[in-house]
Design an enzyme around this catalytic site. Structure first.
Site, PDB file in Angstrom:
ATOM      1  N   ASP A  93     -21.446  42.926  48.363  1.00 45.79           N
ATOM      2  CA  ASP A  93     -21.266  41.614  47.750  1.00 45.79           C
ATOM      3  C   ASP A  93     -20.054  40.952  48.396  1.00 45.79           C
ATOM      4  O   ASP A  93     -18.917  41.398  48.212  1.00 45.79           O
ATOM      5  CB  ASP A  93     -21.064  41.785  46.232  1.00 45.79           C
ATOM      6  CG  ASP A  93     -21.003  40.456  45.492  1.00 45.79           C
ATOM      7  OD1 ASP A  93     -20.791  39.411  46.148  1.00 45.79           O
ATOM      8  OD2 ASP A  93     -21.159  40.464  44.254  1.00 45.79           O
ATOM      9  N   HIS A  94     -20.300  39.869  49.146  1.00 45.96           N
ATOM     10  CA  HIS A  94     -19.214  39.236  49.903  1.00 45.96           C
ATOM     11  C   HIS A  94     -18.215  38.518  49.002  1.00 45.96           C
ATOM     12  O   HIS A  94     -17.138  38.116  49.467  1.00 45.96           O
ATOM     13  CB  HIS A  94     -19.799  38.258  50.928  1.00 45.96           C
ATOM     14  CG  HIS A  94     -19.020  38.202  52.202  1.00 45.96           C
ATOM     15  ND1 HIS A  94     -17.756  38.742  52.347  1.00 45.96           N
ATOM     16  CD2 HIS A  94     -19.323  37.661  53.417  1.00 45.96           C
ATOM     17  CE1 HIS A  94     -17.313  38.527  53.556  1.00 45.96           C
ATOM     18  NE2 HIS A  94     -18.248  37.869  54.245  1.00 45.96           N
ATOM     19  N   ARG A  95     -18.554  38.333  47.728  1.00 50.69           N
ATOM     20  CA  ARG A  95     -17.556  37.785  46.805  1.00 50.69           C
ATOM     21  C   ARG A  95     -16.456  38.795  46.540  1.00 50.69           C
ATOM     22  O   ARG A  95     -15.292  38.433  46.288  1.00 50.69           O
ATOM     23  CB  ARG A  95     -18.217  37.405  45.481  1.00 50.69           C
ATOM     24  CG  ARG A  95     -19.267  36.324  45.553  1.00 50.69           C
ATOM     25  CD  ARG A  95     -19.954  36.137  44.221  1.00 50.69           C
ATOM     26  NE  ARG A  95     -20.606  37.357  43.756  1.00 50.69           N
ATOM     27  CZ  ARG A  95     -21.243  37.494  42.597  1.00 50.69           C
ATOM     28  NH1 ARG A  95     -21.307  36.450  41.768  1.00 50.69           N
ATOM     29  NH2 ARG A  95     -21.814  38.627  42.254  1.00 50.69           N
TER      30      ARG A  95
END
Length: 486
Positions: free
Chosen positions: A456-458
């Site tokens: 998850d790039h968040r």
């Protein structure tokens, strides 16, 4: 939620409980009891499938089964009564099980027989006794040619032969819709069957569950069908389109099969769509020489400390991922959208994606970070066995933090896995194959695999994700790092 109600001193009812985390419905897969069977407190009476798993339901009291409210294959809302039990058998004749009301068409209200005697009215008192009685239901008149042709076309689309037009439509009154109980209507909807094309066999022209199943079954091939009997004189006046003719086998066989979306498949679809369009996915790949890891696996199989547990490459890969997370703890987190917070987790519940006959499930090993290699092997073996038997509980699939999916067992090199909702990363392991590899300056055959890490790039930046994947690869290339890095 209370799952019991006391209808009388003699009969008690058991309701569909919430066997998961806020689930609203479950499908009855199998009944283990029938009316007349004696049951005891804690005895399993049925198996149900929720959106997460198959669960067995025990009855919480003793008695004799009086009535099963729903047949197998029915999806029941949480809180609905599914079984009635006679807790005081032998104390008199039990009333007959209540039949489900038939849904009558609103277009044809009919007068009910009036009670004996004089009945009160709005003005005065003294309505004479009525001799009106309920008229017997008659079949509907023959449908116009266009309607018959339309019914025949719809029947062919549903994969079964259309009913002969010479038979009057018995499923409803003229101008009304076919008569069927609500569960039967739901079954027809799930199977994609138009009730107008179903020939009813129930009393008063009511369509039964068996009628729907018969309509859903594909007609036998023309070569296997018995020779048709001589047509009645009335059949000669029927529309030509509905007359029985020799049709190729392919026309009788359904070209499509419609499967209701429910249970585990429905949950998978919702979870994957929610994850794919909520968490921005990034996937990175690395190809690594795992020859030394395979040698370690072979040695561990002979180790007496590993006796009684299954040792395979997945065990070492799981341990390698746990060590990589320990070296990069920021990757073990979750995104809390409601509170706008990143939740760092100081424990690892390691999910293992498992393919089962009911679909993909992801149970997890609780507190995997605290387990030794033999303990991890035992937990992994129990998890896989339980999943294959279809006995994984909803609790076993809750609270995961990271997941491993082993696509290599299908001979696949790698993939771009989708995150399990609420988790930060998922590691896909490809097939381990003998390939030419440069080792110590020379090209030699080595055992090689490809790893893919989606995150998850968040939560996880490219640098952090790359470090985690590189650490896993480094451990599998040099397994002694399990000791030096741990």
């Amino acid at each position: 939620m209370t799952t019991m109600t006391e209808t009388s001193a003699r009969f008690r009812e058991f309701k569909m409980p919430d066997v998961g985390e806020g689930l609203t419905e479950a499908e009855i897969l199998k009944w283990y009891v029938q009316p007349g069977d004696t049951v005891t407190d804690g005895q399993v009476v049925c198996e149900v499938e929720t959106a997460k798993a198959a669960v067995e339901l025990p009855i919480p009291f003793d008695g004799v089964v009086h009535e099963l409210r729903f047949p197998e294959g029915t999806t029941v809302d949480v809180g609905q009564v599914i079984i009635a039990v006679d807790v005081a058998p032998g104390s008199g004749d039990a009333p007959a099980p209540a039949a489900d009301p038939v849904q009558e068409p609103v277009e044809e209200p009919e007068a009910e027989a009036e009670p004996k005697g004089r009945t009160p009215v709005l003005v005065g008192y003294g309505v004479a006794e009525s001799s009106t009685k309920r008229r017997p239901r008659k079949g509907a008149p023959a449908a116009p040619e266009a309607a018959v042709v339309a019914a025949a076309v719809q029947a062919e689309l549903n994969g079964h032969a259309a009913p002969a037009p010479s038979v009057p439509a018995q499923g409803g009154a003229a101008g009304g819709r076919p008569l069927a109980k609500p569960p039967v209507r739901k079954l027809a909807k799930d199977l994609g069957i138009d009730l107008a094309t179903v020939v009813p066999t129930g009393k008063d022209g009511v369509i039964t569950r068996e009628d729907v199943h018969a309509a859903a079954a594909p007609a036998p091939a023309a070569s296997e069908a018995p020779a048709p009997a001589a047509p009645a004189p009335a059949a000669a006046e029927a529309p030509a389109a509905a007359e029985p003719t020799a049709v190729p086998d392919s026309a009788h066989s359904a070209r499509e099969t419609r499967i209701p979306i429910k249970g585990v498949r429905k949950a998978i679809a919702q979870a994957m769509v929610g994850s794919a369009f909520t968490a921005p996915h990034v996937t990175e790949f690395v190809t690594v020489d795992v020859t030394r890891t395979m040698k370690l696996v072979a040695e561990l199989k002979e180790d007496k400390d590993m006796a009684g547990v299954r040792v395979n490459p997945l065990l070492v890969i799981a341990k390698a991922l746990l060590v990589a997370i320990k070296r990069n703890p920021e990757v073990n987190a979750a995104w809390d959208e409601a509170n706008q917070e990143i939740v760092r987790k100081h424990y690892v519940n390691l999910g293992i994606a498992a393919a089962t006959p009911r679909g993909l499930i992801v149970p997890n090993i609780k507190d995997a970070h605290d387990k030794t290699l033999p303990q991890l092997a035992q937990a992994l073996g129990e998890l896989v066995a339980t999943a294959r038997d279809g006995k994984t509980s909803p609790a076993a699939m809750a609270g995961g933090t990271v997941t491993i999916t082993n696509v290599g067992v299908f001979g696949v090199d790698t993939g771009t896995p989708i995150l399990n909702p609420g988790e930060s990363a998922i590691l896909a392991v490809g097939a381990i194959k003998l390939q030419p590899w440069v080792h110590k300056g020379k090209v030699k055959p080595r055992q090689v695999t490809t790893l893919a890490l989606s995150f998850d790039h968040r939560l996880v930046d490219g640098e952090l994700g790359s470090k985690v994947l590189a650490d896993v690869a480094a451990i599998l290339e040099q397994p002694k790092r399990l000791i030096t890095w741990a």
